[in-house]
Scaffold this motif. Structure first.
Motif, mmCIF file in Angstrom:
data_model
loop_
_atom_site.group_PDB
_atom_site.id
_atom_site.type_symbol
_atom_site.label_atom_id
_atom_site.label_comp_id
_atom_site.label_asym_id
_atom_site.label_seq_id
_atom_site.Cartn_x
_atom_site.Cartn_y
_atom_site.Cartn_z
ATOM 1 N N GLY A 328 -34.621 27.712 13.668
ATOM 2 C CA GLY A 328 -35.317 27.143 12.790
ATOM 3 C C GLY A 328 -35.582 25.993 12.097
ATOM 4 N N TYR A 329 -35.696 24.746 11.516
ATOM 5 C CA TYR A 329 -35.283 23.948 10.401
ATOM 6 C C TYR A 329 -33.779 22.839 11.048
ATOM 7 N N CYS A 330 -34.245 22.457 12.695
ATOM 8 C CA CYS A 330 -33.309 21.978 13.322
ATOM 9 C C CYS A 330 -33.984 21.090 14.322
ATOM 10 N N PHE A 331 -33.387 20.050 14.210
ATOM 11 C CA PHE A 331 -33.996 18.731 15.815
ATOM 12 C C PHE A 331 -32.710 19.135 16.512
ATOM 13 N N GLU A 332 -32.946 18.272 17.819
ATOM 14 C CA GLU A 332 -32.161 17.849 18.836
ATOM 15 C C GLU A 332 -30.365 16.811 17.880
ATOM 16 N N ASN A 333 -31.587 16.307 16.955
ATOM 17 C CA ASN A 333 -30.450 15.407 16.868
ATOM 18 C C ASN A 333 -29.752 15.411 15.355
ATOM 19 N N SER A 334 -29.578 16.992 14.833
ATOM 20 C CA SER A 334 -29.431 17.431 13.731
ATOM 21 C C SER A 334 -27.792 18.118 14.493
ATOM 22 N N VAL A 335 -27.010 18.818 12.957
ATOM 23 C CA VAL A 335 -26.158 19.106 13.402
ATOM 24 C C VAL A 335 -25.890 20.310 12.100
ATOM 25 N N PRO A 336 -24.795 20.975 12.427
ATOM 26 C CA PRO A 336 -25.520 22.638 11.253
ATOM 27 C C PRO A 336 -24.764 21.257 9.606
ATOM 28 N N PHE A 337 -26.029 22.691 8.975
ATOM 29 C CA PHE A 337 -25.963 21.979 7.522
ATOM 30 C C PHE A 337 -24.976 21.355 6.819
ATOM 31 N N ASN A 338 -23.839 22.579 7.108
ATOM 32 C CA ASN A 338 -22.339 22.800 6.375
ATOM 33 C C ASN A 338 -21.754 21.217 6.418
ATOM 34 N N GLU A 339 -22.222 21.131 8.356
ATOM 35 C CA GLU A 339 -20.929 20.072 8.782
ATOM 36 C C GLU A 339 -21.909 18.360 8.429
ATOM 37 N N TYR A 340 -23.279 18.463 8.318
ATOM 38 C CA TYR A 340 -23.944 17.328 7.999
ATOM 39 C C TYR A 340 -22.965 16.723 6.185
ATOM 40 N N VAL A 341 -23.263 18.358 5.299
ATOM 41 C CA VAL A 341 -22.447 17.730 4.370
ATOM 42 C C VAL A 341 -20.934 17.174 3.993
ATOM 43 N N GLY A 342 -20.456 17.817 5.397
ATOM 44 C CA GLY A 342 -18.670 17.647 5.497
ATOM 45 C C GLY A 342 -19.046 15.946 5.476
ATOM 46 N N MET A 343 -19.711 15.615 6.132
ATOM 47 C CA MET A 343 -19.277 14.235 6.612
ATOM 48 C C MET A 343 -20.244 13.030 5.597
ATOM 49 N N LEU A 344 -21.058 14.243 4.423
ATOM 50 C CA LEU A 344 -20.958 13.174 2.971
ATOM 51 C C LEU A 344 -20.288 11.628 3.049
ATOM 52 N N GLY A 345 -18.350 12.567 2.926
ATOM 53 C CA GLY A 345 -17.569 12.287 2.334
ATOM 54 C C GLY A 345 -17.313 11.302 3.229
ATOM 55 N N ASP A 346 -17.205 10.895 4.525
ATOM 56 C CA ASP A 346 -17.082 9.509 5.208
ATOM 57 C C ASP A 346 -17.444 8.330 4.691
ATOM 58 N N TYR A 347 -19.027 8.663 4.280
ATOM 59 C CA TYR A 347 -19.310 7.254 3.941
ATOM 60 C C TYR A 347 -19.980 7.094 1.859
ATOM 61 N N GLY A 348 -18.761 7.505 1.530
ATOM 62 C CA GLY A 348 -18.492 7.519 0.163
ATOM 63 C C GLY A 348 -19.176 8.799 -0.354
ATOM 64 N N LEU A 349 -19.691 9.515 -0.223
ATOM 65 C CA LEU A 349 -20.678 10.000 -0.857
ATOM 66 C C LEU A 349 -19.921 11.849 -0.972
ATOM 67 N N GLU A 350 -19.035 11.952 -2.904
ATOM 68 C CA GLU A 350 -18.434 12.924 -2.882
ATOM 69 C C GLU A 350 -19.216 13.761 -3.403
ATOM 70 N N VAL A 351 -19.425 14.999 -2.481
ATOM 71 C CA VAL A 351 -19.849 16.633 -3.364
ATOM 72 C C VAL A 351 -19.679 16.739 -3.811
ATOM 73 N N PHE A 352 -20.161 16.591 -5.634
ATOM 74 C CA PHE A 352 -19.652 17.465 -6.478
ATOM 75 C C PHE A 352 -20.566 19.183 -7.249
ATOM 76 N N ARG A 353 -20.851 19.282 -5.995
ATOM 77 C CA ARG A 353 -22.125 20.425 -6.581
ATOM 78 C C ARG A 353 -22.936 21.500 -5.884
ATOM 79 N N THR A 354 -23.069 22.433 -5.516
ATOM 80 C CA THR A 354 -23.384 23.174 -4.849
ATOM 81 C C THR A 354 -23.817 24.218 -4.787
ATOM 82 N N LEU A 355 -24.798 24.737 -4.463
ATOM 83 C CA LEU A 355 -26.082 24.823 -5.095
ATOM 84 C C LEU A 355 -26.788 25.961 -4.379
ATOM 85 N N ASP A 356 -26.640 27.481 -3.830
ATOM 86 C CA ASP A 356 -27.131 28.054 -3.552
ATOM 87 C C ASP A 356 -28.565 28.670 -3.669
#
Length: 373
Positions: A328-356
């Motif tokens: 659910g909530y995934c498309f063919e060109n999607s990656v797991p959300f945790n992997e997606y979040v991990g990729m943000l830093g590759d483009y200069g987006l630094e994660v500073f908070r994660t809330l469940d």
């Protein structure tokens, strides 16, 4: 006397589990049809003021024998309240109706009165600010899709067009958001982002635009934009006008094909269908000012993988040009959300908070790193 061995043989596995499964399933179907029929007949609109079953049957043109059972079933679900004697406030309302109706009430004192419960008054009445009429219509369409399950299993998922699809579900999503999700989300973002430094905001795939509208109402200096497909932004404009948000505008487009614009201090994305697609990350990063914040909210895979029934539901329909993923909530060109979040830093987006969040979603905050640092 000799007894035939076959008739005394019992199953190795007890039948209780089987019958409970079937009974629970049938009960769910009955409850669904009860609610759907009540809405179709106009029961809740009729019971804004107390009525007895006989009068309700007469008003709706229904069978007087079935209506009392129907009402009691709705009472059991918590959608109606019943009482034996009408209170003073309700009595006054009845007197205003007509003397003839008052006489009927006196002749049948044993018959209970029925009226909408707080639950149905809040969510099932058309004039309620939290009415879920569009949400229910969407659920009814989903049930109709499931009624075609044998056909879909043979032919494959239903193909739908993005524009008309999202145009139809926008009102449904808006109704859902108004019931707490909107308020919780806006408060959480405000608590974790310095809005004193936010002058330009992009609500990416924002649909109804209620998030952008709420942010703009809180910060009147804010210039907010809602980016979504052209058929969707037609609906967005209606919500902008409804809430008088003069500092909110729309950008019609397809974020997979079109540019998002630049100069944003905040890019916000909530349950965006493209919210796990890596190819959008560089676009988001380019759209942000240095020091700007990207906020995304999605349901991580670990909260959906264990629900095969939901995954089947998700895959019963698909877009012609965008294939869905397995869960659910995934498309063919999607990656797991945790992997997606991990990729943000590759483009200069630094994660500073994660809330469940309480309903199983996750909100992630990432800041575009200042090149001078």
């Amino acid at each position: 006397m000799k007894v035939n061995d076959d008739i005394m043989e019992t199953p190795v596995l007890g039948a209780d589990r089987f019958f409970k499964l079937m009974d629970d399933s049938i009960r769910g179907l009955r409850e669904y049809r009860l609610i759907e029929t009540a809405l179709e007949l106009g029961v809740f609109e009729a019971l804004k003021t107390p009525l007895q079953a006989g009068e309700l049957a007469e008003r709706l043109g229904c069978d007087p024998v079935l209506v009392p059972h129907f009402c009691e079933a709705l009472v059991r679900l918590g959608l109606l309240d019943s009482f034996e004697e009408i209170g003073e406030a309700e009595e006054e309302l009845q007197v205003e109706e007509s003397d003839e109706k008052a006489e009927k009430a006196e002749k049948s004192p044993v018959s209970p009165w029925y009226v909408n419960s707080e639950l149905s008054a809040a969510y099932l009445l058309k004039e309620s600010p939290f009415s879920q009429q569009h949400y229910l219509s969407e659920k009814f369409r989903n049930v109709a899709l499931w009624a075609r399950l044998p056909e879909l299993m043979r032919k494959g998922p239903e193909l739908v067009e993005k524009g008309p699809f999202f145009g139809e579900v926008i009102s449904c999503m808006a109704e859902n958001a108004r019931c707490g999700l909107l308020q919780e989300t806006v408060r959480t973002v405000m608590e974790n982002v310095d809005f004193g430094n936010v002058r330009k905001l992009l609500d990416l795939g924002g649909g109804h635009g209620l998030y952008a509208i709420a942010f703009a109402k809180i910060n009147e200096q804010l210039e907010a934009f809602v980016f979504d497909l052209p058929p969707v932004t037609v609906k967005t404009k209606q919500y902008i006008e409804k809430y008088g948000a003069s500092n909110v505008d729309v950008i019609p487009g397809d974020f997979f094909k079109d540019e998002l614009g630049t100069g944003y201090d905040l890019v916000f994305s909530s349950f965006n269908p493209g919210g796990k697609v890596p190819e959008l990350i560089p676009k988001i990063a380019s759209a942000l000012n240095e020091g700007g914040v990207f906020v995304t909210r999605q349901v991580p895979e670990e909260n959906t993988e264990s629900n095969p029934l939901f995954n089947l539901d998700w895959n019963l329909w698909t877009f012609e040009d965008t294939k869905k993923g397995g869960t659910g909530y995934c498309f063919e060109n999607s990656v797991p959300f945790n992997e997606y979040v991990g990729m943000l830093g590759d483009y200069g987006l630094e994660v500073f908070r994660t809330l469940d969040m309480k309903e199983g979603s996750r909100m992630v905050f990432a800041r575009k790193v200042n090149k001078s640092n």
